[in-house]
Design a protein around this motif. Structure first.
Motif, mmCIF file in Angstrom:
data_model
loop_
_atom_site.group_PDB
_atom_site.id
_atom_site.type_symbol
_atom_site.label_atom_id
_atom_site.label_comp_id
_atom_site.label_asym_id
_atom_site.label_seq_id
_atom_site.Cartn_x
_atom_site.Cartn_y
_atom_site.Cartn_z
ATOM 1 N N ASP A 56 8.287 7.355 -7.503
ATOM 2 C CA ASP A 56 9.112 6.716 -8.525
ATOM 3 C C ASP A 56 8.257 5.743 -9.338
ATOM 4 N N THR A 57 8.051 6.063 -10.618
ATOM 5 C CA THR A 57 7.225 5.211 -11.476
ATOM 6 C C THR A 57 7.796 3.803 -11.567
ATOM 7 N N GLY A 58 9.113 3.684 -11.656
ATOM 8 C CA GLY A 58 9.739 2.370 -11.774
ATOM 9 C C GLY A 58 9.423 1.474 -10.601
ATOM 10 N N ARG A 59 9.330 2.041 -9.408
ATOM 11 C CA ARG A 59 8.998 1.226 -8.240
ATOM 12 C C ARG A 59 7.548 0.767 -8.305
ATOM 13 N N ARG A 60 6.667 1.627 -8.771
ATOM 14 C CA ARG A 60 5.267 1.205 -8.902
ATOM 15 C C ARG A 60 5.135 0.125 -9.979
ATOM 16 N N VAL A 61 5.954 0.219 -11.018
ATOM 17 C CA VAL A 61 5.949 -0.827 -12.039
ATOM 18 C C VAL A 61 6.377 -2.159 -11.418
ATOM 19 N N ARG A 62 7.448 -2.138 -10.621
ATOM 20 C CA ARG A 62 7.917 -3.372 -9.988
ATOM 21 C C ARG A 62 6.891 -3.903 -8.994
ATOM 22 N N LEU A 63 6.195 -2.991 -8.314
ATOM 23 C CA LEU A 63 5.121 -3.421 -7.416
ATOM 24 C C LEU A 63 4.025 -4.133 -8.206
ATOM 25 N N ALA A 64 3.674 -3.591 -9.357
ATOM 26 C CA ALA A 64 2.607 -4.174 -10.169
ATOM 27 C C ALA A 64 2.943 -5.577 -10.644
ATOM 28 N N ALA A 65 4.231 -5.896 -10.704
ATOM 29 C CA ALA A 65 4.655 -7.229 -11.138
ATOM 30 C C ALA A 65 4.664 -8.237 -10.002
ATOM 31 N N PRO A 74 3.431 -10.840 -7.175
ATOM 32 C CA PRO A 74 2.268 -11.733 -7.065
ATOM 33 C C PRO A 74 1.531 -11.533 -5.744
ATOM 34 N N GLY A 75 0.264 -11.929 -5.733
ATOM 35 C CA GLY A 75 -0.492 -11.974 -4.490
ATOM 36 C C GLY A 75 -0.751 -10.642 -3.832
ATOM 37 N N LEU A 76 -0.869 -9.574 -4.602
ATOM 38 C CA LEU A 76 -1.125 -8.251 -4.020
ATOM 39 C C LEU A 76 -2.549 -8.177 -3.471
ATOM 40 N N PRO A 77 -2.748 -7.426 -2.381
ATOM 41 C CA PRO A 77 -4.103 -7.255 -1.849
ATOM 42 C C PRO A 77 -5.019 -6.596 -2.885
ATOM 43 N N PRO A 78 -6.318 -6.899 -2.858
ATOM 44 C CA PRO A 78 -7.249 -6.342 -3.857
ATOM 45 C C PRO A 78 -7.235 -4.815 -3.922
ATOM 46 N N ASP A 79 -7.103 -4.146 -2.785
ATOM 47 C CA ASP A 79 -7.113 -2.687 -2.818
ATOM 48 C C ASP A 79 -5.861 -2.139 -3.496
ATOM 49 N N VAL A 80 -4.732 -2.843 -3.378
ATOM 50 C CA VAL A 80 -3.506 -2.429 -4.060
ATOM 51 C C VAL A 80 -3.654 -2.638 -5.562
ATOM 52 N N ARG A 95 0.839 -1.208 0.000
ATOM 53 C CA ARG A 95 0.000 0.000 0.000
ATOM 54 C C ARG A 95 0.872 1.255 0.000
ATOM 55 N N LEU A 96 1.990 1.183 0.713
ATOM 56 C CA LEU A 96 2.910 2.312 0.745
ATOM 57 C C LEU A 96 3.472 2.602 -0.650
ATOM 58 N N PHE A 97 3.835 1.551 -1.383
ATOM 59 C CA PHE A 97 4.464 1.750 -2.692
ATOM 60 C C PHE A 97 3.484 2.217 -3.772
ATOM 61 N N THR A 98 2.184 2.049 -3.556
ATOM 62 C CA THR A 98 1.240 2.590 -4.551
ATOM 63 C C THR A 98 1.318 4.107 -4.606
ATOM 64 N N GLN A 99 1.845 4.722 -3.555
ATOM 65 C CA GLN A 99 1.970 6.188 -3.514
ATOM 66 C C GLN A 99 3.392 6.660 -3.804
ATOM 67 N N ASP A 100 4.277 5.737 -4.160
ATOM 68 C CA ASP A 100 5.676 6.104 -4.387
ATOM 69 C C ASP A 100 5.784 7.013 -5.615
ATOM 70 N N ALA A 160 -6.425 -2.598 -7.236
ATOM 71 C CA ALA A 160 -7.343 -1.565 -7.718
ATOM 72 C C ALA A 160 -6.639 -0.224 -7.879
ATOM 73 N N ALA A 161 -5.774 0.110 -6.921
ATOM 74 C CA ALA A 161 -5.042 1.377 -7.007
ATOM 75 C C ALA A 161 -4.089 1.388 -8.201
ATOM 76 N N LEU A 162 -3.426 0.280 -8.443
ATOM 77 C CA LEU A 162 -2.497 0.198 -9.570
ATOM 78 C C LEU A 162 -3.240 0.234 -10.904
ATOM 79 N N ALA A 163 -4.426 -0.347 -10.944
ATOM 80 C CA ALA A 163 -5.217 -0.326 -12.176
ATOM 81 C C ALA A 163 -5.656 1.086 -12.536
ATOM 82 N N ASP A 164 -5.705 1.967 -11.546
ATOM 83 C CA ASP A 164 -6.091 3.362 -11.784
ATOM 84 C C ASP A 164 -4.880 4.296 -11.818
ATOM 85 N N ASP A 165 -3.679 3.737 -11.837
ATOM 86 C CA ASP A 165 -2.470 4.565 -11.838
ATOM 87 C C ASP A 165 -2.460 5.491 -13.061
#
Length: 503
Positions: A101-110, A112-118, A94-99, A120-125
């Motif tokens: 650095d775009t590259g870190r959010r990209v790595r977060l999106a890759a 596995p097993g992310l919580p549903p709210d994370v 959840r912390l990294f969805t607000q980072d 959803a947040a990444l899908a709206d990035d």
């Protein structure tokens, strides 16, 4: 990092107290080498990260760090590695969805097993790169939503996601039921119409070669079609609609698809592209009649692909074997042969078939021994590494075929020290065997000494634990850094020497 330090860092016999000393003086390169040791304690792992934070990622991936040892604000890359390994807590995600650095959010999106709210947040990035990365492996319900994303790059990623439901894949392939995409990476970057020069000299240009957009996002749509046709979830009746595509590699994907309808293969067997016919020939869904047609193809590459079809009848395999070299590994049809079929293949009058079955590593003992006595060198070469062959058979194989089988005999796990020593005297024609002997656990000191005379085998022999200690010590001053490093990494290096070498 010098060769001595690098070798010591990799030495499995290095005492823990000397590991501590290396950590205390390590530069970046040596620290990374130490991070891959399997015996690091939790304290040593923490000391490595404190000395060089870049070691955090390999340590996290190796399970040497726990979340309690990592502050995601100070070591974000290490925290992301833990998340990617499934070991990071949800609050980090959840912390990294607000980072910022775009590259870190990209790595977060890759991850596995992310919580549903994370998710959803990444899908709206707001960055397409982040959403596209998520789309590559998003769960089905998210993939359905992203299939209608306004950016073509996101849709392209969804097309390759095996979680994407068939209905959405069909829509992405055909465009039916979807509003046209409004953007792509090309029209986001340059005025359109635009076709990217494959030889573009600009060092700042990130567009792929051949990127093309006149408002319709042509190159991204083609990439979407390619990814969807590689996706095994696409229904076969939709796949076949692209059998006449003007792009040959799209037809090739159709020919290779695991859901290709049986009746769709006949026109593809007459395709002008050998790549298309070859992909069809290798596809296990085609019938025997079509295999027989393709076995007469004028192009040897097509016939070679057919030989790799796991459902090929054995009579066709026999026909094909004499017309090309298949390599040492067993073909799928040979690998799946029943015991009765193995016996038939091993007794075949065709040496090519006997060679293929000889490459299996699960042969019955009688079959294995019979193939070891085969008069054909390729048959003997393929069976030579098989566990269970006794020394007498290996020697007879060498007497009959000489240097042609030497390296494979040396690879046999049951090769005795005496036999390995004799193999090193087959020079000059068996230099490849020296490199194999230098790796063999049973290689005696005399054989290793002979291996040291070969430039390529020398570093391997220098690291062999059966090399005499005086020889190991002498190699620490060798002019070849590969040899020095291997000698320093030798587990037989005395501890007192390690003490002397570690700063």
């Amino acid at each position: 990092m010098n060769a001595l330090s690098g070798g010591l860092a990799a030495n499995p016999s290095l005492p823990s107290r000397l590991v501590d000393r290396l950590i205390a003086t390590a530069d970046e390169e040596l620290a990374l080498e130490l991070a891959y040791r399997s015996d690091l304690t939790e304290r040593q792992a923490a000391a490595l990260v404190a000395r060089y934070p870049g070691t955090g990622v390999p340590l996290a991936r190796a399970g040497r760090l726990t979340p309690g040892q990592v502050d995601p604000a100070e070591l974000p890359d290490t925290a992301l590695a833990l998340l990617d390994e499934g070991a990071g807590p949800p609050e980090w995600a959840r912390l990294f969805t607000q980072d910022a650095d775009t590259g870190r959010r990209v790595r977060l999106a890759a991850c596995p097993g992310l919580p549903p709210d994370v998710v959803a947040a990444l899908a709206d990035d707001h960055e397409v790169e982040v959403v596209a990365e998520l789309a590559l492996s998003a769960p089905a319900e998210v993939a359905v939503r992203l299939a209608g994303h306004p950016h073509a790059e996101v849709r392209c990623a969804v097309a390759g996601n095996e979680n994407t439901p068939p209905d959405s894949l069909v829509a992405l392939l055909t465009g039916e039921g979807l509003e046209p995409a409004r953007h792509c990476l090309v029209c986001d970057t340059v005025p359109v119409p635009f076709v990217h020069d494959p030889g573009c000299p600009s060092p700042d240009c990130d567009l792929p070669p051949g990127a093309d957009c006149d408002g319709g996002h042509a190159s991204t749509l083609l990439a979407t079609r390619e990814r969807a046709l590689r996706n095994p979830a696409v229904p076969g009746e939709v796949v076949v609609r692209f059998a006449g595509d003007p792009v040959f590699w799209i037809r090739e994907l159709v020919a290779a698809h695991p859901r290709l309808p049986a009746d769709a293969g006949t026109p593809l067997a007459a395709d002008p592209s050998p790549a298309v016919r070859g992909a069809l020939a290798r596809n296990p869904v085609i019938g025997t009649d079509l295999m027989r047609t393709l076995s007469a193809d004028a192009d040897p590459a097509v016939r070679r692909e057919l030989a790799h079809n796991p459902r090929l009848p054995l009579d066709l395999l026999a026909e094909l074997t004499g017309r090309f070299r298949s390599g040492c590994g067993p073909l799928p049809r040979v690998a799946s042969a029943s015991p009765a079929e193995v016996a038939r293949l091993a007794a075949s009058p065709h040496a090519g078939l006997r060679a293929l079955v000889a490459a299996r590593d699960d042969l019955p003992a009688a079959t294995r021994d019979a193939l070891a006595a085969d008069p054909d060198a390729q048959v003997a070469k393929n069976v030579a590494p098989h566990p269970g062959l006794d020394e007498a058979l290996l020697r007879r194989m060498l007497e009959r075929h000489g240097e042609r089988v030497a390296a494979r005999v040396a690879a046999n796990p049951g090769a005795t020290p005496l036999l390995l020593a004799e193999l090193t005297r087959l020079l000059p024609g068996a230099r490849k065997a020296l490199r194999v002997v230098a790796r063999h656990p049973a290689a005696p000191a005399g054989a290793l000494e002979a291996c040291l005379d070969d430039r390529q085998a020398r570093p391997l022999a220098a690291g062999h634990p059966r090399l005499p200690v005086p020889r190991i010590l002498a190699l620490l001053d060798d002019g070849d850094e590969r040899v020095v490093e291997a000698a320093a990494a030798n587990s037989s290096l005395p501890v007192q020497e390690m003490e002397r070498l570690v700063p």
